[in-house]
Every structure is written in C-alpha cells, then in structure tokens.
Design a protein around this motif. Sequence first.
Motif, PDB file in Angstrom:
ATOM      1  N   MET A 142      23.914   2.007  19.402  1.00 36.97           N
ATOM      2  CA  MET A 142      24.159   1.402  20.712  1.00 36.97           C
ATOM      3  C   MET A 142      23.781  -0.074  20.686  1.00 36.97           C
ATOM      4  N   ILE A 143      22.551  -0.337  20.231  1.00 38.30           N
ATOM      5  CA  ILE A 143      22.079  -1.719  20.161  1.00 38.30           C
ATOM      6  C   ILE A 143      22.951  -2.515  19.191  1.00 38.30           C
ATOM      7  N   SER A 144      23.310  -1.879  18.085  1.00 35.89           N
ATOM      8  CA  SER A 144      24.082  -2.611  17.079  1.00 35.89           C
ATOM      9  C   SER A 144      25.498  -2.894  17.594  1.00 35.89           C
ATOM     10  N   THR A 145      26.053  -1.962  18.390  1.00 34.27           N
ATOM     11  CA  THR A 145      27.374  -2.223  18.972  1.00 34.27           C
ATOM     12  C   THR A 145      27.287  -3.411  19.912  1.00 34.27           C
ATOM     13  N   LEU A 146      26.255  -3.410  20.729  1.00 36.34           N
ATOM     14  CA  LEU A 146      26.075  -4.514  21.669  1.00 36.34           C
ATOM     15  C   LEU A 146      25.952  -5.836  20.924  1.00 36.34           C
ATOM     16  N   LYS A 147      25.205  -5.775  19.834  1.00 38.05           N
ATOM     17  CA  LYS A 147      24.993  -6.981  19.053  1.00 38.05           C
ATOM     18  C   LYS A 147      26.318  -7.455  18.445  1.00 38.05           C
ATOM     19  N   GLY A 148      27.099  -6.463  17.995  1.00 35.09           N
ATOM     20  CA  GLY A 148      28.407  -6.793  17.422  1.00 35.09           C
ATOM     21  C   GLY A 148      29.289  -7.469  18.453  1.00 35.09           C
ATOM     22  N   ILE A 149      29.284  -6.908  19.670  1.00 35.80           N
ATOM     23  CA  ILE A 149      30.089  -7.486  20.749  1.00 35.80           C
ATOM     24  C   ILE A 149      29.621  -8.914  21.037  1.00 35.80           C
ATOM     25  N   TRP A 150      28.286  -9.085  21.043  1.00 39.45           N
ATOM     26  CA  TRP A 150      27.733 -10.406  21.325  1.00 39.45           C
ATOM     27  C   TRP A 150      28.150 -11.427  20.269  1.00 39.45           C
ATOM     28  N   THR A 151      28.021 -11.078  18.972  1.00 41.05           N
ATOM     29  CA  THR A 151      28.384 -12.054  17.928  1.00 41.05           C
ATOM     30  C   THR A 151      29.851 -12.427  18.032  1.00 41.05           C
ATOM     31  N   ARG A 152      30.686 -11.470  18.404  1.00 40.97           N
ATOM     32  CA  ARG A 152      32.111 -11.764  18.416  1.00 40.97           C
ATOM     33  C   ARG A 152      32.535 -12.467  19.706  1.00 40.97           C
ATOM     34  N   TYR A 153      31.933 -12.070  20.801  1.00 41.50           N
ATOM     35  CA  TYR A 153      32.463 -12.539  22.087  1.00 41.50           C
ATOM     36  C   TYR A 153      31.523 -13.436  22.877  1.00 41.50           C
ATOM     37  N   TRP A 154      30.441 -13.920  22.251  1.00 38.23           N
ATOM     38  CA  TRP A 154      29.479 -14.691  23.045  1.00 38.23           C
ATOM     39  C   TRP A 154      30.133 -15.894  23.718  1.00 38.23           C
ATOM     40  N   GLY A 155      31.102 -16.493  23.015  1.00 37.05           N
ATOM     41  CA  GLY A 155      31.748 -17.677  23.577  1.00 37.05           C
ATOM     42  C   GLY A 155      32.414 -17.362  24.900  1.00 37.05           C
ATOM     43  N   ILE A 156      33.179 -16.268  24.904  1.00 31.61           N
ATOM     44  CA  ILE A 156      33.916 -15.890  26.109  1.00 31.61           C
ATOM     45  C   ILE A 156      32.948 -15.450  27.204  1.00 31.61           C
ATOM     46  N   LEU A 157      31.908 -14.715  26.809  1.00 34.39           N
ATOM     47  CA  LEU A 157      30.931 -14.244  27.799  1.00 34.39           C
ATOM     48  C   LEU A 157      30.236 -15.423  28.474  1.00 34.39           C
ATOM     49  N   ILE A 158      29.840 -16.408  27.661  1.00 34.03           N
ATOM     50  CA  ILE A 158      29.175 -17.587  28.229  1.00 34.03           C
ATOM     51  C   ILE A 158      30.130 -18.346  29.154  1.00 34.03           C
ATOM     52  N   LEU A 159      31.382 -18.425  28.719  1.00 29.53           N
ATOM     53  CA  LEU A 159      32.392 -19.109  29.537  1.00 29.53           C
ATOM     54  C   LEU A 159      32.511 -18.426  30.898  1.00 29.53           C
ATOM     55  N   LEU A 160      32.576 -17.083  30.876  1.00 31.33           N
ATOM     56  CA  LEU A 160      32.681 -16.324  32.123  1.00 31.33           C
ATOM     57  C   LEU A 160      31.455 -16.552  33.007  1.00 31.33           C
ATOM     58  N   ALA A 161      30.266 -16.496  32.366  1.00 32.36           N
ATOM     59  CA  ALA A 161      29.031 -16.673  33.117  1.00 32.36           C
ATOM     60  C   ALA A 161      28.991 -18.068  33.740  1.00 32.36           C
TER      61      ALA A 161
END
Lengths: 252, 249
Positions: free
Chosen positions: A1-20
Amino acid sequence: MISTLKGIWTRYWGILILLAAWQFFVSINNINSIVAPSPQAVVLSLINNADYFAGEALRTTLTASGGLLLGLLLGIVIAALAWSTPTLSGLLMPMALLLRSIPIVAFVPIIVRIAGYGTHTVLIVTTVLSFFPCYVFALSGFQEVAQVRKDFCRSVGCKTVGWRFFRYVAMPTAVPNILTALRVLAPTALLVALVAEFLIGADGLGYVMLRARSDLEMDKSWAAALLASVLSVAFFALFSWFDKKYRSNWQA
Amino acid sequence: MTVAADLLKWLVGISTLMVFWEIAGRQAWLGGGLPPLSGVFAYAIEPRSTELLLRSAGITATNASYGFVIGSLIGTLIACSGQIWRPLKQGLDTLSTFVNAIPLIALGPLMIVTVGEQFTPMATAALAVFFAVFVATLGGFERVPNVHRDVTRAYGTAHWRALLLVQFPNALPSLIDGLKLGVSTAVLGAILGEWFGAPAGLGVLIVSSMQNFQINLLWSAAIIGTVMSAAAYFLLALLQARLLRRLGL
C-alpha cells in the motif's frame, strides 16, 4: 500500500502539486468562478454532465481519427506514387518540406473560407495536417529498403520496381516509419480538430469550450479542456502501445 | 553539383505549385476562398497593406522570439534538473507530457487572467516550444555513452558537474534539433495566442480577415506567417550545421 502510494507520488508529483497549487490559488485569492473555477468544480461539472461531455468528446475523437486516417491513406498513396516516379518525388519534396513549417493555425481560417462552416471542415483540416508528415515518413520508409534485400530480389529474378516489390518489400519496410508518424501525429490531430471546432463553432469539445465561455460557465469550459488533454494523452499512449506491440511482434 | 540539382528541384517544385495555384485561383476551382496568387501579391504590395502586414508580422515575430527563448530555457532547465536530482525525473516527465497535452486554446483564457492579453502570445509560444525542447534534451541525455557516465560515477563527480562536462555536451546536437522543431511551433503558438484579444499581430489579422471575408489579406497574412516560420527554421538549420561542424560532430 505504502509502496503503491510512493510509486504514484514519484510518477505524478508534478501533476498533484499543480492541482494543489491551482486549488490553493483559487481559494486564497478568493477568485470568482467566472474567472477561474476550482479543480473540484471542474471535476464536478465533468461528472454531472457526463453524458453530454462523452457525446461531444466522441464526436471530436471521431472527426480527428477520421482526418488522421484520411491523411494517412492519402499520404501513403501519394508517397507510393512518388516512390515509383522519381520526378514526382523531386517535385513534391520541396513542397512537403515547405509545408511542414506552415503554422497550421494560420491556414485553418483559409480552409474555413474555402470549405465553409461545418464538421466536414474540421475533417479537412485534420486531413491536411496529417497528410504531409505521413507522406514524408512513408516515402522515407519506402526508400529505406536495405541493399541486401534489393540484391536478394534481383538474384531471385524479381524487379526492384513495380507493384510486387512494393507490396512484398517496400511496404513492410515502411510500416515502422508510418507507425512513428501516427504516434507523433495522433495527439496533434486531436488538438487541431479542437482548434478548428473552436474557430468554426462546429460541434465537439472545441465548441463546448467556446460556448461555455461565452455563457460564463467556466467550470464547463475547463472541464472540456481537461477532457481534451486526457484524450490527447490517451491517443498518444494508444499509438505508442501499438507501435511497441508491432515492433516486438515483427522485429527481432 | 548536387546543390545545384537540389536548387533546381526546389525551383521547379515551387514554381509548379505557384502556377497551379494561379490557374486554380483564376478558374475559381475553390470558389472565392482561393484567389489567384497574382491578386494576393498585388494586394500585398499596395503601400497601405504592406505597412499593415509588416507591422503585424513584426509584432508576431517579437512575440514568437520571446516565447522561443523563454520556452527553450524552461525546457532545457527542466530536463537538466531531472538529471541533477534523479527522483524528480519521472514526475517531471509526466507533468510535461500532461502540460503539453492541454490544448493551447484552453489555456488562452487562463493566460489572459494570469499574464494579461498583451503577454498571452508570448506565453502560448513559450508553452508550445517548451515541450519540443524538453523532449529533445531528454533524448540527448539518453544518448550519453554509458562509459562516460560510468567514469563520472567512478570518480564521484558531483551531479551538476557531470551534467555540465559530460551530459550536456553530449545532448547538444539533439537539443539543437529540438530548437529547430520548436521555432516553427513558436510562430504557431504566437499566432494562436493572438486570437485571444491581443491588440495586434498576424493572428489578429488572420481572424478578423476571415470574419470580414478580406480574402487577399487573409492569404497574405498566412503566407507571411509561413515564410517567417520557414525562414526561422532554415536559419537554425544553418546554425546547426555550422555549430556541429565546429564541434566536430
């Protein structure tokens, strides 16, 4: 679970930050929704009008794909003609090179003036856009036949010109090139279809954007833009997948 | 000799196109939308229209150039920062792909709010350029020979130093390729950006002449846009050839 979240973060942090940042910017400055809607309003609008958006998106996708396909067919046929008659290829090459640097948006209005206001014009615009890259890629593919293969054909008494050589040797050689052209073009075709719809007022996502904006329904207009972006990424992913699949199946 | 042959091909190719166009225009094969070339030319050299066209072209060229420079810088910087700090790389790739997929016409209104109508063309041009340069630079980084990378790693070279001394020079040819592609997109982005209420420029001219059926003006503006983008492309191609020869690549 944690590793999936981490995977999502490494791949999509740019988009997530943009949204935030977008959400933050809208709420901190207390910006009116007529100027810039919040991300959640955009997503809500997308969900609430799912049927409407799906229909318009389908329309734009179909027009863009149709134009892409027509341009591709036209490009391959003309490239085949140019391949068989060097004079024609000499004549067409400068034009193809020149037209490659044409800013297509400058010519959308001209095509509109010639063909009129309507969905068929969107189709023509995407066809014209797709034609030249397809032509250039296909022709260079046809001409790339390895010397060994030509030698082999000669040794078994097959001519290196004419239909049979084209069908069994040149055409298969050009397929990877054509797939590359498609992969590069597909997202562009979609976006240009959008531009044309926007300018003409032809039904589709481009028109949704235009109309929603003039009605000051910014959430709707941005939802259309978001949908178009996702579609364009999906187009690219689809053709990349296809390309990869073809290569792994047919090439060592 | 081959240069002369190429030139001849070009001349013949382009004159065929022009003759064909003239005939198609005179016979009105495509109705009023395609005027004869001579008509467009005669219109464009009238002093009043020449002045208008040149003024608009100048504005668009300025917008496109600023956009080109800003976009190239951002593209290169983003690609480089992914090299210096590896964990950033994947997220930057996804972000760039997504930003590139957002239709420019959707960003137009957002730009007007954030940077203002006057700077919108520059911003859209920069956005259009950025992705081409970013992708090309990344591609260049991937072509760095593994041996080179191993050497820097074995000697414990700092990431930014390795980038400066090994990776960047290796990526340069690819980066220039990206610039070459990007320069036409810069013109395109500037024209598109001018559709959103910019005070003047080729984009404004094109849309207003479409709506008012000023067909000669429409064609003149579109042709000038094309010539501009083709000229910029060839200029960069020339620069590329010289630079690569100079670097011995």
